[in-house]
Design a protein around this motif. Structure first.
Motif, PDB file in Angstrom:
ATOM      1  N   ILE A   1      30.503 -29.496 -12.725  1.00 35.37           N
ATOM      2  CA  ILE A   1      30.079 -28.147 -13.078  1.00 35.37           C
ATOM      3  C   ILE A   1      28.634 -28.199 -13.558  1.00 35.37           C
TER       4      ILE A   1
ATOM      5  N   LYS B   1      19.063 -35.796 -20.930  1.00 35.93           N
ATOM      6  CA  LYS B   1      17.732 -35.236 -20.788  1.00 35.93           C
ATOM      7  C   LYS B   1      17.602 -33.966 -21.626  1.00 35.93           C
TER       8      LYS B   1
ATOM      9  N   MET C   1      28.941 -29.943 -23.299  1.00 38.75           N
ATOM     10  CA  MET C   1      29.632 -30.994 -22.563  1.00 38.75           C
ATOM     11  C   MET C   1      30.429 -30.370 -21.421  1.00 38.75           C
ATOM     12  N   ARG C   2      30.541 -31.162 -20.365  1.00 39.16           N
ATOM     13  CA  ARG C   2      31.237 -30.677 -19.178  1.00 39.16           C
ATOM     14  C   ARG C   2      32.731 -30.938 -19.343  1.00 39.16           C
TER      15      ARG C   2
ATOM     16  N   PRO D   1      26.149 -38.733 -19.140  1.00 39.55           N
ATOM     17  CA  PRO D   1      26.310 -37.744 -18.076  1.00 39.55           C
ATOM     18  C   PRO D   1      27.327 -36.634 -18.389  1.00 39.55           C
ATOM     19  N   ASP D   2      28.116 -36.800 -19.437  1.00 38.45           N
ATOM     20  CA  ASP D   2      29.053 -35.732 -19.817  1.00 38.45           C
ATOM     21  C   ASP D   2      28.341 -34.572 -20.505  1.00 38.45           C
TER      22      ASP D   2
ATOM     23  N   THR E   1      16.093 -26.607 -15.976  1.00 34.40           N
ATOM     24  CA  THR E   1      17.483 -27.033 -16.122  1.00 34.40           C
ATOM     25  C   THR E   1      18.107 -27.414 -14.803  1.00 34.40           C
TER      26      THR E   1
ATOM     27  N   MET F   1      39.370 -31.083 -22.136  1.00 35.13           N
ATOM     28  CA  MET F   1      39.255 -32.399 -21.511  1.00 35.13           C
ATOM     29  C   MET F   1      37.946 -32.517 -20.748  1.00 35.13           C
ATOM     30  N   LEU F   2      37.273 -33.664 -20.939  1.00 33.39           N
ATOM     31  CA  LEU F   2      35.995 -33.878 -20.272  1.00 33.39           C
ATOM     32  C   LEU F   2      36.174 -33.932 -18.759  1.00 33.39           C
ATOM     33  N   SER F   3      35.223 -33.379 -18.049  1.00 29.27           N
ATOM     34  CA  SER F   3      35.275 -33.386 -16.591  1.00 29.27           C
ATOM     35  C   SER F   3      35.321 -34.810 -16.049  1.00 29.27           C
ATOM     36  N   ARG F   4      34.516 -35.672 -16.648  1.00 27.56           N
ATOM     37  CA  ARG F   4      34.470 -37.057 -16.167  1.00 27.56           C
ATOM     38  C   ARG F   4      35.854 -37.705 -16.282  1.00 27.56           C
TER      39      ARG F   4
ATOM     40  N   ILE G   1      19.863 -44.047 -18.102  1.00 29.40           N
ATOM     41  CA  ILE G   1      20.928 -43.185 -17.591  1.00 29.40           C
ATOM     42  C   ILE G   1      22.044 -43.056 -18.619  1.00 29.40           C
TER      43      ILE G   1
ATOM     44  N   ALA H   1      23.368 -37.359 -12.641  1.00 27.56           N
ATOM     45  CA  ALA H   1      22.838 -38.649 -13.061  1.00 27.56           C
ATOM     46  C   ALA H   1      23.415 -39.725 -12.155  1.00 27.56           C
ATOM     47  N   LYS H   2      22.730 -40.839 -12.111  1.00 24.42           N
ATOM     48  CA  LYS H   2      23.264 -41.966 -11.354  1.00 24.42           C
ATOM     49  C   LYS H   2      24.680 -42.247 -11.831  1.00 24.42           C
TER      50      LYS H   2
ATOM     51  N   ARG I   1      24.895 -32.049 -21.198  1.00 21.94           N
ATOM     52  CA  ARG I   1      23.674 -31.497 -20.618  1.00 21.94           C
ATOM     53  C   ARG I   1      23.064 -30.537 -21.617  1.00 21.94           C
ATOM     54  N   VAL I   2      21.761 -30.422 -21.520  1.00 22.99           N
ATOM     55  CA  VAL I   2      21.066 -29.484 -22.386  1.00 22.99           C
ATOM     56  C   VAL I   2      20.785 -28.239 -21.560  1.00 22.99           C
TER      57      VAL I   2
ATOM     58  N   VAL J   1      32.201 -39.255 -25.503  1.00 22.79           N
ATOM     59  CA  VAL J   1      31.440 -38.848 -24.326  1.00 22.79           C
ATOM     60  C   VAL J   1      30.421 -39.905 -23.917  1.00 22.79           C
ATOM     61  N   GLU J   2      30.033 -39.864 -22.653  1.00 19.30           N
ATOM     62  CA  GLU J   2      28.924 -40.674 -22.150  1.00 19.30           C
ATOM     63  C   GLU J   2      27.798 -39.712 -21.795  1.00 19.30           C
TER      64      GLU J   2
ATOM     65  N   SER K   1      17.300 -30.847 -14.686  1.00 21.20           N
ATOM     66  CA  SER K   1      18.025 -31.643 -15.671  1.00 21.20           C
ATOM     67  C   SER K   1      19.513 -31.649 -15.371  1.00 21.20           C
TER      68      SER K   1
END
Lengths: 346, 482
Positions: free
Chosen positions: A308, B304, B269-270, B257-258, A324, A1-4, B300, A331-332, B260-261, B254-255, A327
């Motif tokens: 995370i 990145k 993905m988080r 912000p989910d 990193t 499951m995605l964190s968001r 956004i 994000a906003k 990251r590289v 996913v969006e 990066s």
């Protein structure tokens, strides 16, 4: 499951619960005032203290009276913890996870927000308030029930329960704190019957009166009520019960060591403390600390599951580099990610 | 009063179901007979049932509304009379689309590598230099199978004489396929009897074909690669589709912000279980918002470092960034030559005859005949920014003439086609409404074309604008035995 997704489920549950608790404390205060003699001037200040918004309130209102306080708690969008704002935040979090929670769940949250928005003008008058708040409480209970009965009981459901129970534990501790420290400052000898009434109101605001009578079976008195509301493991709004629910949910989740450690500290403390004869001052200090511990628990959950950012990928070989770190910076938040904690508002 | 086909007039247009004589085409005779036998209230029941199904299935698209304070979900209008195409004709169209998309992918791959077609002067280099959709960041990249446009949606129209033309190709983030799937699901609910009489080719395999197409380009050759659908979020007009396709494929939605590289230039993905590696991204975010490091630094919506990861071959992107260079409406006019150049075949499906404003003689013709032509900007989609000459006012035509003179590269013109029609339910009778067809073509290790596609219909009488954002609706599309 995605964190968001997990985070938004968690916050949706917290905000729904917060709305319910707000409705409860207003309702009970309204009723309590009807029972007390005129010379006991408890008034509405305690509700401002419970919700931790004293400073904000004083910025916007010159005096503490029923009309102003109720308006601030129910309808004022400048109060981030107001009923309307809580429901809006629940809805905005829910909107983004409409494909994860059952459709009816989202619709119920949405309906409740729209109902509340439409009813605001009527809700401010004392005559309509009881029905209005009753509807809020019934609807939030309905949402909880609907999700229990229709949502897949996977990680997402665990986050829902964690959010709800943390918020509930938080509110129970606030109610106890304020009611014992502020609202009942003088357990004055000349007003003994009202001491009982006041503790009854504490129980009633948590729908605990009937359960208390059945389980404790003594008359309503301070020490027993405190023990019941803080330590009981069966009553769903008792602090200990809520925390144990969080524990149960956390145990279903991966990587739960950090949050569980923090949580066990809280349980041990609540279960081993003697509340019977604790002085008002000591109780206040104790609950203050308890709130701090809850905030820490939220933080542990949040860093473990929601943000995370800087953790090393399990299979990555290299160490973190500057690039990193940058990066990985948050994000906003999108317009819909509504999450803040009232727990830090004291 | 039920529908009487003999009262239906085709007005000189090619009608997909009804002949000029008022008799149904052979392939449509069973459905026409069935519909004519329905009484008004039965017809209304079917219509109501379809609307109920749309609401309960949550089939929506999002539109922006100033009045209602933001975006709202709208149910997309659906017409219950299907559009019918015969097997024989469809096989031809399918082959034509496969040929076209294959050539387009070879073209894109060439542009970002050797640029042989420019060296051979088949396509003028100037067009590429001026193209807003050419991405220099993609030079030298060789995606698996040489495929850049994994998902293509090509718009087909039929003219008065029955010829099917390709009107445009959408190689960036074409949408609409979820409506194709849902339209069929609705029809099965409300016209189940008809499905017994007809042998209608199924459309349902699209999500699993899409999954296979995406899985085939995974850099990691594992049994179950991690595929995600990248959406700009709930306020995007096609969010319903993003969420629908993710669900149907069993992929994570996913969006930016989910994701990251990592330091290893891989995409993660988080998740609540920690960072989890991503193999394939079906991105529904425009090129320029994909990676703030490579493109728009304010984005956004993106991730990145995504371009870095993609260039290193650590993640697959579908469609590949830069694929849009070939759906430029000016490049479009070269597609027949592009097919000939790479495949040495004649195009199976013709282009609509087009005039390029960048060439002086063609430009002069366009400027002198604006009242007869449709003028399109090179890079708009959704029907925005175009001029429908015969329907425009003199003032609008004059404004467009100025636009063309100022930036001829950005415009092309086509004769106004007499788009075919199909009977569409209006109150309790059937009236002809213009339509087009958007089939979807999947390419990676193999090529797949949807059976039929999304038929879009202009619900306003006489209108030829079928876009959902501008009063369009849709119909189910049946591929049936001849």
């Amino acid at each position: 499951m995605l964190s968001r997704v997990a985070e938004r489920i968690y916050w949706m549950a917290r905000y729904v619960e917060r709305a319910e608790n707000t409705a409860r404390i207003i309702n009970v205060n309204t009723n309590l005032l009807l029972d007390l003699p005129k010379k006991v001037t408890l008034g509405w200040q305690p509700l401002i203290d419970i919700t931790g918004i004293k400073k904000l309130y004083n910025e916007h209102y010159p005096e503490v009276n029923e009309r102003n306080v109720v308006k601030f708690l129910i309808a004022d969008t400048r109060n981030f913890g107001s009923l309307i704002n809580s429901l809006n935040a629940a809805r905005e979090n829910g909107r983004t996870i409409r494909d994860v929670i059952p459709r009816e769940g989202w619709e119920k949250v949405n309906d409740l927000y729209l109902y509340t928005k439409n009813q605001l003008p009527q809700a401010l008058s004392r005559r309509n308030r009881y029905d209005f708040l009753g509807h809020i409480i019934n609807s939030t209970q309905g949402i909880t029930g609907l999700l229990a009965g229709t949502m897949t009981h996977n990680f997402g459901y665990d986050f829902l329960r964690i959010g709800r129970n943390l918020e509930r534990a938080d509110m129970t501790s606030r109610i106890i704190d304020v009611r014992s420290a502020n609202l009942l400052p003088e357990e004055s000898e000349d007003l003994p019957p009202y001491e009982t009434i006041q503790w009854m109101s504490v129980l009633q605001s948590l729908s605990a009166y009937q359960n208390y009578r059945q389980q404790v079976q003594t008359r309503v008195q301070r020490g027993e009520v405190l023990k019941y509301l803080l330590q009981d493991i069966y009553f769903p709004r008792a602090f200990n019960h809520c925390i144990r629910e969080v524990q149960g949910s956390l145990k279903n989740l991966p990587r739960h060591m950090g949050p569980i450690r923090q949580l066990n500290l809280i349980i041990r403390s609540v279960e081993t403390t003697q509340f019977d004869n604790m002085s008002k001052k000591a109780l206040h200090r104790y609950i203050d600390n308890l709130q701090l511990q809850l905030a820490k628990l939220h933080k542990a959950i949040s860093t473990t599951y929601f943000s995370i950012q800087d953790e090393k990928p399990t299979k990555a070989k290299k160490k973190k580099s500057k690039v990193t770190k940058k990066s990985g910076g948050k994000a906003k938040p999108s317009a819909s990610a509504v999450s803040h904690s009232a727990g830090s508002a004291n | 009063m039920a529908i009487k086909w003999k009262n239906y007039t085709t007005d000189g247009f090619y009608d997909e179901l009804i002949l000029a004589s008022g008799r149904p085409r052979k392939s449509a005779s069973a459905i026409c007979k069935y519909i004519a036998a329905l009484k008004d209230d039965e017809l209304q029941n079917r219509k109501d049932a379809s609307e109920l199904a749309i609401r309960t299935m949550g089939i929506t698209f999002t539109v922006y509304s100033e009045e209602e304070g933001g975006t709202i979900d709208r149910a997309w209008p659906f017409d219950i009379i299907p559009r019918i195409i015969t097997n024989t004709e469809w096989d031809l169209i399918e082959n034509g689309l496969k040929q076209r998309v294959q050539a387009l992918n070879m073209f894109i791959n060439d542009l970002y590598n050797k640029q042989q077609i420019l060296k051979d002067n088949i396509v003028p280099r100037q067009l590429i230099d001026d193209s807003t959709n050419f991405r220099p960041q993609c030079m030298g990249i060789k995606p698996p199978y040489g495929v850049w446009a994994h998902i293509c949606g090509s718009d087909l129209v039929r003219d008065q004489d029955g010829t099917v033309y390709v009107l445009e190709d959408n190689l960036r983030v074409p949408s609409g396929v979820s409506y194709m799937l849902e339209n069929r699901a609705i029809m099965k609910r409300i016209f189940s009897e008809l499905f017994e009489d007809y042998s209608i080719r199924p459309v349902d395999e699209y999500p699993s074909k899409l999954y296979d197409c995406l899985a085939a380009i995974s850099p990691r050759k594992v049994n179950k690669p991690e595929i995600v659908v990248l959406t700009p979020g709930i306020y995007n007009s096609a969010y319903f589709e993003h969420s629908y396709l993710a669900q149907q494929m069993g992929a994570e939605l996913v969006e930016g912000p989910d994701l990251r590289v990592g330091d290893d230039d891989c995409v993660y993905m988080r998740t609540v279980e920690g960072l989890s590696k991503v193999d394939v991204i079906y991105r529904r975010v425009d090129d320029l918002f994909l990676d703030p490091e490579a493109f728009n630094p304010d984005s956004i919506l993106g991730v990145k470092g995504l371009m870095r990861a993609w260039k290193k071959g650590n993640v697959a992107l579908a469609n590949a960034p830069g694929a849009g260079v070939a759906d430029d409406k000016v490049i479009y006019t070269y597609v027949p030559k592009i097919i000939k150049y790479y495949l040495d075949e004649d195009p199976i499906l013709p282009n609509v005859p087009s005039y390029l404003c960048i060439n002086k003689t063609e430009r002069d013709y366009v400027l002198n005949n604006l009242d007869k032509l449709v003028v399109k900007p090179a890079n708009e989609s959704g029907g925005y920014g175009m001029l429908i000459g015969p329907k425009a006012s003199a003032k609008e035509r004059e404004q467009f003439a100025n636009l063309i003179r100022r930036n001829p590269r950005n415009y092309m013109a086509q004769p106004l086609l007499a788009l075919s029609t199909a009977p569409t339910l209006v109150d309790h009778s059937a009236e002809p409404r213009h339509l087009d067809l958007r089939p979807f073509i999947l390419s990676s290790n193999e090529t797949y074309v949807t059976t039929g596609g999304l038929t879009r219909v202009a619900l306003r009488k006489g209108s030829t604008v079928v876009n959902s954002s501008q009063g369009g609706g849709s119909k189910d599309t049946w591929i049936v035995e001849d």
